[in-house]
Design an enzyme around this catalytic site. Structure first.
Site, PDB file in Angstrom:
ATOM      1  N   HIS A   1       0.876  -1.180   0.000  1.00 22.22           N
ATOM      2  CA  HIS A   1       0.000   0.000   0.000  1.00 22.22           C
ATOM      3  C   HIS A   1       0.913   1.231   0.000  1.00 22.22           C
ATOM      4  O   HIS A   1       2.021   1.174   0.543  1.00 22.22           O
ATOM      5  CB  HIS A   1      -0.845  -0.042   1.283  1.00 22.22           C
ATOM      6  CG  HIS A   1      -1.932   0.975   1.357  1.00 22.22           C
ATOM      7  ND1 HIS A   1      -1.696   2.303   1.629  1.00 22.22           N
ATOM      8  CD2 HIS A   1      -3.269   0.852   1.220  1.00 22.22           C
ATOM      9  CE1 HIS A   1      -2.854   2.945   1.660  1.00 22.22           C
ATOM     10  NE2 HIS A   1      -3.830   2.095   1.405  1.00 22.22           N
TER      11      HIS A   1
ATOM     12  N   ASP B   1       3.361  -4.061   7.747  1.00 24.51           N
ATOM     13  CA  ASP B   1       2.044  -3.428   7.645  1.00 24.51           C
ATOM     14  C   ASP B   1       0.998  -4.522   7.851  1.00 24.51           C
ATOM     15  O   ASP B   1       0.782  -5.364   6.973  1.00 24.51           O
ATOM     16  CB  ASP B   1       1.910  -2.789   6.252  1.00 24.51           C
ATOM     17  CG  ASP B   1       0.506  -2.281   5.970  1.00 24.51           C
ATOM     18  OD1 ASP B   1      -0.388  -2.454   6.830  1.00 24.51           O
ATOM     19  OD2 ASP B   1       0.294  -1.713   4.883  1.00 24.51           O
TER      20      ASP B   1
ATOM     21  N   GLN C   1      -4.204  -5.398   6.863  1.00 30.74           N
ATOM     22  CA  GLN C   1      -5.136  -6.371   6.260  1.00 30.74           C
ATOM     23  C   GLN C   1      -5.105  -7.717   6.968  1.00 30.74           C
ATOM     24  O   GLN C   1      -5.920  -8.583   6.680  1.00 30.74           O
ATOM     25  CB  GLN C   1      -4.798  -6.569   4.777  1.00 30.74           C
ATOM     26  CG  GLN C   1      -4.956  -5.333   3.940  1.00 30.74           C
ATOM     27  CD  GLN C   1      -6.397  -4.837   3.857  1.00 30.74           C
ATOM     28  OE1 GLN C   1      -7.336  -5.621   4.019  1.00 30.74           O
ATOM     29  NE2 GLN C   1      -6.580  -3.559   3.625  1.00 30.74           N
TER      30      GLN C   1
ATOM     31  N   LYS D   1     -10.347  -1.366  10.407  1.00 32.19           N
ATOM     32  CA  LYS D   1     -10.369  -2.566   9.556  1.00 32.19           C
ATOM     33  C   LYS D   1     -10.685  -3.814  10.381  1.00 32.19           C
ATOM     34  O   LYS D   1     -11.040  -4.849   9.820  1.00 32.19           O
ATOM     35  CB  LYS D   1      -9.033  -2.729   8.836  1.00 32.19           C
ATOM     36  CG  LYS D   1      -8.765  -1.617   7.819  1.00 32.19           C
ATOM     37  CD  LYS D   1      -7.787  -2.051   6.779  1.00 32.19           C
ATOM     38  CE  LYS D   1      -7.144  -0.887   6.060  1.00 32.19           C
ATOM     39  NZ  LYS D   1      -8.033  -0.150   5.160  1.00 32.19           N
TER      40      LYS D   1
ATOM     41  N   CYS E   1      -4.548   2.312  -3.775  1.00 34.20           N
ATOM     42  CA  CYS E   1      -3.318   2.871  -3.186  1.00 34.20           C
ATOM     43  C   CYS E   1      -2.162   1.894  -3.344  1.00 34.20           C
ATOM     44  O   CYS E   1      -1.357   1.693  -2.429  1.00 34.20           O
ATOM     45  CB  CYS E   1      -3.517   3.229  -1.711  1.00 34.20           C
ATOM     46  SG  CYS E   1      -4.754   4.486  -1.453  1.00 34.20           S
TER      47      CYS E   1
END
Lengths: 405, 142
Positions: A120, A197, A200, A223, A363
Site C-alpha cells: 500500500h 504493515d 489487512q 479494519k 493505493c
C-alpha cells in the site's frame, strides 16, 4: 462447527440500518463497526467523556483506566509481550510514518530501505521520504505472477547496506499473506529492522506478533471492526526503549523547562497530545470481542466464500484475476479486471444491485504497474458475508458485462 | 440513478474517445492523472491565433472520463479559451446541481453525475487538462 452468519450479522448494527439488497464487499477498505465497539465509542463520548492520563476526578480516572484497558486488550489480541509495546495511534498510516521518523537516525547516506511492489502507498511513501531526508536508496522486492511477494534471491535484495525492510503481512489487493520467516531471517543476518504493515491481517483473527520475528507492526482499528480514527503500532520492547520521540507536545514528556525537555518512557513518549480516546476504546472493545470468536469456523467460512468467488469469476468471460487462485496463505481479498470495462464503471453499476465493491488502484500503483493495469475491481470478505453476497456480485457482474461491453 | 449515469449518450460518446488519436504537430501537450483511480488523459492542442485549431487526445479512463474527453474534442475545436473556460465553469455548476442551460448543451448529459460526488473528478479531468493546456499555450505565446 459451521459459522452462523445470521447470528454474526446481529453483532453489526449496519445490517439493521441498510435496507436490502445490501452486499458489503469492501471490507479491505473498512470493516463495519461491531456492536461492542459502537457501544464503547458512544458510551465514552456520551456518558464517560473526559481527557485521559492527567485528571484525578472520577470521570477522568475512569477514562484513563478504560484507555489503559484498551491498550491491554490490543496487546492481548496482538500477542504482545507487554502492553507497553503497543503505541496507540490514529491508524496504520500514522503508525508507519511514526516508524519512519523514529528510525531516521538508523539510516544514513548510501544505505538502503527495502519495500515491495505489493505495498500500500502507506508503506512506500514514508520510506521514500525518509530515504530522501537521509540520502538513502529505496529498493523493492517484486511480485510473482500470482500476486505474491517474490522471495527468491533475498540474499541479493537484502544486503549489508539494508537498514529497514518494510513489507505487508497481507496484500490489500491480492489477499496474499507474506511468508515473513525468510525475510526476517535474512534481515536479522545483516542487522536490518523489519517493519510489517498488518492492516489487512488483523481483521482475520488474533496473532502472535512477538513470534513473527519482526520489529514493528502497524494496524488500524477500523479494519478490525472498530471505529475510524484509531490504530496501534507494536514495537518490540528492547527496540522501543532506544527510540526517540516522534511528535512533541503534552503527554509525552517527563519534565519540561524552557531550555529542554526529558521524555516519558514508552509508550507515552510516542503519544503526544490528546489521543483519539473514543476510537481507541472502540478498537479495544473490538479486539476483545474478536478474541472470543471461533476463528477456525470463521476462516473456514471465508475460505469457502473465497473459493466460490474465484470459481465464479473465472467462469465469467474476459475476467482476469490479479492475485492467487489457490486458497492457502491468503485471505478473502480478490481483485480482478473486466476486459474492456473500467473498474469504476463496474463498481458504479454493481452499486445498482446493492453490491459494494472497490474500484481503483487501491493505493497500490506500483502493483498495478507490475500487472500492466491502472485500476481493478476488488471484493473483500468479512465474517458477516455469505454466499448470497458472492452470488449477488457474480450476477451483477454478468449484467454489467452485458450493459457495458 | 446508477443507470442514469450510463445513459446512451454517455456510452456512445465514450466509445468515440477510443477512436481519437494524438496530434503530431501540437503546440501544447498536457497529461493529467486522476489520483483517485490512476486514470490519465493526454491532451494535445494546436492554435490558430487564439482559437483551438486542432485537438488530439489519448484517454486511459472510465466511461465518464472518456465521454467528457469526446465532448471536449468535438466542441473544443474552433473555440476560444474564453468559451472553453466558460464550458468548464458550466460543467462545475452542473455537477454542483445548479439549474441552467450550459454553454454547450451536450454537457447536460452529465447532469446525473451531480448526485455522485466521487465521480465528479472523472468528468472534470479532460476539462482540467484543457485549462492547463490553454494556460501553458498562453504563457508560451506571451
Amino acid at each position: 462447527m459451521a459459522l452462523d452468519v445470521a447470528a454474526m450479522r446481529r453483532n453489526f448494527p449496519i445490517f439493521a440500518h441498510q435496507p436490502p439488497p445490501f452486499h458489503y464487499l469492501d471490507n479491505a477498505a473498512t470493516g463495519q463497526i461491531c456492536a461492542a465497539a459502537a457501544e464503547a465509542l458512544t458510551t465514552f463520548e456520551t456518558a464517560g467523556r473526559a481527557n485521559v492520563k492527567r485528571g484525578v476526578y472520577r470521570l477522568a480516572d475512569r477514562a484513563t483506566q478504560a484507555f489503559a484497558e484498551a491498550r491491554e486488550r490490543m496487546a492481548a489480541y496482538l500477542g504482545a509481550t507487554r502492553p507497553e509495546e503497543v503505541i496507540l495511534t490514529s491508524g496504520t498510516t500514522f503508525g508507519l510514518n511514526l516508524a519512519a521518523h523514529v528510525l531516521e537516525a538508523r539510516v544514513g547516506p548510501g544505505d538502503a530501505i527495502l519495500v515491495s511492489r505489493l505495498e500500500h502507498h502507506s508503506n512506500i511513501v514514508p520510506w521514500q521520504m525518509l530515504a530522501e531526508r537521509r540520502g538513502a536508496r529505496i529498493r523493492a522486492l517484486g511480485v510473482t505472477e500470482e500476486g505474491r511477494l517474490d522471495l527468491r534471491d533475498l540474499e541479493a535484495a537484502i544486503d549489508r547496506r539494508t537498514r529497514i525492510v518494510a513489507v505487508t503481512h497481507c496484500s490489500n489487493v491480492t489477499g496474499a499473506v507474506t511468508d515473513l520467516a525468510p525475510l526476517v531471517a535474512r534481515a536479522r543476518a545483516v542487522g536490518a529492522l523489519v517493519v510489517v504493515d498488518g492492516a489487512q491481517r488483523v481483521p482475520h483473527g488474533p496473532l502472535e506478533v512477538a513470534s513473527l520475528g519482526c520489529d514493528i507492526y502497524a494496524l488500524s482499528g477500523h479494519k478490525m471492526f472498530g471505529a475510524t480514527g484509531a490504530g496501534a503500532l507494536w514495537i518490540r520492547h528492547d527496540l522501543l526503549e532506544t527510540l526517540p520521540p516522534f511528535l512533541g507536545g503534552g503527554e509525552m514528556i517527563s519534565r519540561v523547562t524552557i531550555e529542554e525537555s526529558r521524555y516519558a518512557p514508552p509508550p507515552h513518549r510516542f503519544e503526544a497530545g490528546t489521543p483519539p480516546i473514543g476510537p481507541v476504546l472502540a478498537m479495544g472493545a473490538a479486539a476483545d470481542w474478536l478474541a472470543g470468536l471461533d476463528w477456525q469456523a470463521i476462516l473456514a467460512h471465508e475460505k469457502r466464500l473465497t473459493a466460490r468467488l474465484i470459481a465464479g469469476l473465472e467462469a465469467l468471460p474476459g475476467l482476469r484475476l490479479i492475485g492467487p487462485r489457490d486458497l492457502d496463505d491468503r485471505y478473502g481479498v480478490v481483485a480482478f479486471e473486466v476486459a474492456g470495462v473500467h473498474a469504476h464503471d463496474v463498481c458504479q453499476l454493481l452499486d445498482g444491485f446493492g453490491v459494494c465493491t472497490r474500484g481503483g488502484h487501491h493505493c497500490a500503483q506500483p502493483l498495478m504497474d507490475a500487472f500492466g493495469t491502472v485500476a481493478t475491481v476488488r471484493a473483500s470478505l468479512a465474517p458477516y458475508n455469505d454466499a448470497d453476497d458472492i452470488d449477488a456480485l457474480l450476477e451483477g457482474l454478468e449484467q454489467v458485462i452485458r450493459i457495458l461491453r | 440513478m446508477t443507470m442514469d449515469l450510463y445513459n446512451r449518450r454517455i456510452v456512445e460518446a465514450a466509445k468515440r474517445a477510443r477512436e481519437r488519436g494524438r496530434l503530431a504537430d501540437a503546440d501544447v501537450s498536457v497529461t493529467r492523472d486522476n489520483p483517485l483511480c490512476g486514470d490519465r488523459i493526454t491532451l494535445d492542442l494546436r492554435f490558430e491565433g487564439e482559437r483551438i485549431a486542432a485537438l488530439g487526445l489519448r484517454v486511459r479512463g472510465c466511461l465518464l472520463t472518456e465521454a467528457a474527453a469526446t465532448l471536449l474534442a468535438e466542441r473544443g475545436v474552433g473555440a476560444t479559451p474564453r468559451e472553453l473556460w466558460r464550458a468548464q465553469e458550466d460543467l462545475r455548476r452542473l455537477l454542483a446541481g445548479e439549474a441552467g442551460e450550459p454553454v454547450w448543451p451536450e454537457l447536460a448529459m452529465f447532469r446525473p453525475v451531480a448526485g455522485v460526488k466521487s465521480r465528479h473528478e472523472c468528468v472534470l479531468l479532460p476539462f482540467e487538462a484543457a485549462a492547463e493546456a490553454l494556460a501553458r499555450g498562453r504563457a508560451e505565446r506571451a
